[in-house]
Design a protein around this motif. Sequence first.
Motif, short mmCIF file in Angstrom:
data_model
loop_
_atom_site.label_atom_id
_atom_site.label_comp_id
_atom_site.label_asym_id
_atom_site.label_seq_id
_atom_site.Cartn_x
_atom_site.Cartn_y
_atom_site.Cartn_z
N ALA A 219 -6.79 7.57 3.30
CA ALA A 219 -5.49 7.22 3.77
C ALA A 219 -5.75 6.44 5.16
CB ALA A 219 -4.42 8.30 3.64
N ASN A 220 -6.64 6.89 5.93
CA ASN A 220 -6.87 6.22 7.30
C ASN A 220 -7.37 4.68 7.11
OD1 ASN A 220 -9.45 6.78 6.24
ND2 ASN A 220 -10.18 7.55 8.30
N VAL A 221 -7.62 4.16 6.11
CA VAL A 221 -7.92 2.67 6.09
C VAL A 221 -6.65 1.99 6.28
CG1 VAL A 221 -8.89 1.01 4.46
CG2 VAL A 221 -9.87 2.93 4.22
N GLN A 222 -6.91 0.97 7.35
CA GLN A 222 -5.66 0.12 7.68
C GLN A 222 -5.16 -0.76 6.58
OE1 GLN A 222 -4.24 -0.03 10.94
NE2 GLN A 222 -5.22 1.96 10.95
N ASP B 163 -3.35 9.24 7.34
CA ASP B 163 -2.40 8.07 7.60
C ASP B 163 -1.55 8.44 8.70
OD1 ASP B 163 -0.57 6.37 7.88
OD2 ASP B 163 -0.53 5.85 5.44
N ALA B 164 -1.82 8.08 10.04
CA ALA B 164 -1.20 8.38 10.96
C ALA B 164 0.42 7.94 10.87
CB ALA B 164 -1.58 7.78 12.34
N ALA B 165 0.72 6.85 10.47
CA ALA B 165 2.08 6.46 10.21
C ALA B 165 2.82 7.39 9.31
CB ALA B 165 2.18 4.98 9.91
N LYS B 166 2.23 7.83 8.22
CA LYS B 166 2.98 8.51 7.18
C LYS B 166 2.64 10.07 7.48
CE LYS B 166 4.44 5.28 4.82
NZ LYS B 166 3.90 4.34 4.10
N ARG B 167 1.70 10.32 8.14
CA ARG B 167 1.51 11.73 8.91
C ARG B 167 1.41 12.63 7.64
NH1 ARG B 167 6.54 13.00 12.77
NH2 ARG B 167 6.30 11.31 14.49
N LEU B 168 0.23 12.14 6.93
CA LEU B 168 -0.33 12.97 5.82
C LEU B 168 -1.81 12.78 5.61
CD1 LEU B 168 -0.98 10.83 3.16
CD2 LEU B 168 1.51 10.95 3.01
N ILE B 169 -2.64 13.67 5.10
CA ILE B 169 -3.98 13.50 4.82
C ILE B 169 -4.09 12.97 3.29
CG2 ILE B 169 -6.17 14.80 4.85
CD1 ILE B 169 -5.33 16.21 7.12
N LYS C 291 -5.12 6.29 -0.08
CA LYS C 291 -4.21 5.27 0.16
C LYS C 291 -4.41 4.16 -1.07
CE LYS C 291 -2.77 3.69 4.03
NZ LYS C 291 -2.64 2.63 5.47
N ARG C 292 -3.33 3.79 -1.76
CA ARG C 292 -3.48 2.87 -3.12
C ARG C 292 -3.12 1.51 -2.49
NH1 ARG C 292 -0.31 7.24 -6.58
NH2 ARG C 292 -2.02 8.81 -6.60
N HIS C 293 -4.10 0.51 -2.46
CA HIS C 293 -3.67 -0.81 -2.22
C HIS C 293 -3.42 -1.46 -3.35
CE1 HIS C 293 -5.14 0.09 1.82
NE2 HIS C 293 -6.14 0.83 1.47
N VAL C 294 -2.15 -2.04 -3.59
CA VAL C 294 -1.86 -2.61 -5.11
C VAL C 294 -1.44 -4.21 -4.78
CG1 VAL C 294 -1.21 -0.32 -6.07
CG2 VAL C 294 0.53 -1.95 -5.01
N LEU C 295 -1.84 -4.80 -5.80
CA LEU C 295 -1.33 -6.22 -5.92
C LEU C 295 -0.53 -6.46 -7.35
CD1 LEU C 295 -1.67 -8.92 -4.62
CD2 LEU C 295 -3.36 -9.54 -6.00
N VAL C 296 0.68 -6.70 -7.35
CA VAL C 296 1.30 -6.85 -8.60
C VAL C 296 1.91 -8.30 -8.72
CG1 VAL C 296 2.07 -4.38 -8.37
CG2 VAL C 296 3.61 -6.05 -7.46
N ALA D 198 0.77 -1.18 0.03
CA ALA D 198 -0.02 -0.15 0.12
C ALA D 198 1.07 1.28 -0.06
CB ALA D 198 -1.02 0.09 1.18
N GLN D 199 0.31 2.41 -0.56
CA GLN D 199 1.08 3.61 -0.78
C GLN D 199 0.07 4.70 -0.40
OE1 GLN D 199 1.28 4.84 -4.79
NE2 GLN D 199 3.69 5.72 -4.44
N SER D 200 0.50 5.60 0.55
CA SER D 200 -0.30 6.94 0.76
C SER D 200 0.19 7.98 -0.16
CB SER D 200 -0.35 7.12 2.30
OG SER D 200 -0.80 6.14 2.91
N VAL D 201 -0.82 8.65 -0.55
CA VAL D 201 -0.57 9.91 -1.43
C VAL D 201 -1.40 11.10 -0.84
CG1 VAL D 201 -0.59 10.79 -3.70
CG2 VAL D 201 -0.32 8.36 -3.26
#
Length: 261
Positions: free
Chosen positions: A150-153, A122-128, A131-136, A107-110
């Motif tokens: 981004a607050n989705v776990q 996103d508390a961990a990344k400290r941004l509002i 979030k992109r949840h990706v499967l590659v 996952a990546q927060s933007v």
Amino acid sequence: MKRKTYPSDLTRKQFERLELFLPAGRPLGRPRSVDLYEVVCAILYVLQNGCTWRGLPHDFPKWQTVYGYFRRFEHDGTWAAINRVLVRKTRCASGRSAEPSAAILDAQSVRCSPQAGPRGRDAAKRLIGRKRHVLVDALGLLLFVLVTSANVQDHNGGRFVLNAARHRFPRIELVWVDRGYQAGLVRWVKALCGWRIEVVRPVPGARGFQVLPRRWVVERSLAWLTRSRRLSRDFEGRPQTTETWCYLANIRLMLRRLDPC
DNA sequence: AGGAAGAACCATAACTGATA
DNA sequence: TATCAGTTATGGTTCTTCCT
């Protein structure tokens, strides 16, 4: 009068590969008059340059028309379907079996730009933002993406992604995740679909930055996405639109790989 | 501080035009 | 005339910028 080319344009050959999967015009009624090549190039122009729809250069079809096709092909699943087909083709071209048997979840927060729509911290990344949840797959090709606030776990988004991928890529049997995905997800996956799931851990005792096998593949994929300026932030009102942009970025990547300029 | 104007996106309706 | 393609207009939302 032919317009000058833009760096984001597809070659004719690349477009021919894409064109096969674009819905044809209906048999009745007014025939289609815009060139879908121009429409696709216009969409890729927005993707690469990150401009607004209204900012589309005037030598493309009208922005409303381009946007209309973008939404239409999003709504009827055309872009997602093209992505799946091209993933299989690209894998074959790389000497792999068409159907992936292993995948990597991340996952990546933007950050969001000031638009409407759901967003969160996103508390961990400290941004509002989102979030992109990706499967590659093992090549780093995008199999599935889910965009949430981004607050989705991570593990909640991950569940959704894996559940969706189960039907689209039935041959997957092994998924790598990082430590951020807690044991609950591992149990859930095993119970639900019987996949093997491996947590990639840093080597104990090693210091500083480490390149972890399987992790760098997905990190590279995420970096590919943000190279497209439209995806360097999240400018969209609807998370689904961002998902579409992700598929389009992946589609362009695969087209270039299949038919180099 | 508070309000007006505008930018940007989304959604949708109404309209015009082309064809069988 | 029905149907579809493309254009134009409009309203909603959220945020920024500018002005008083």
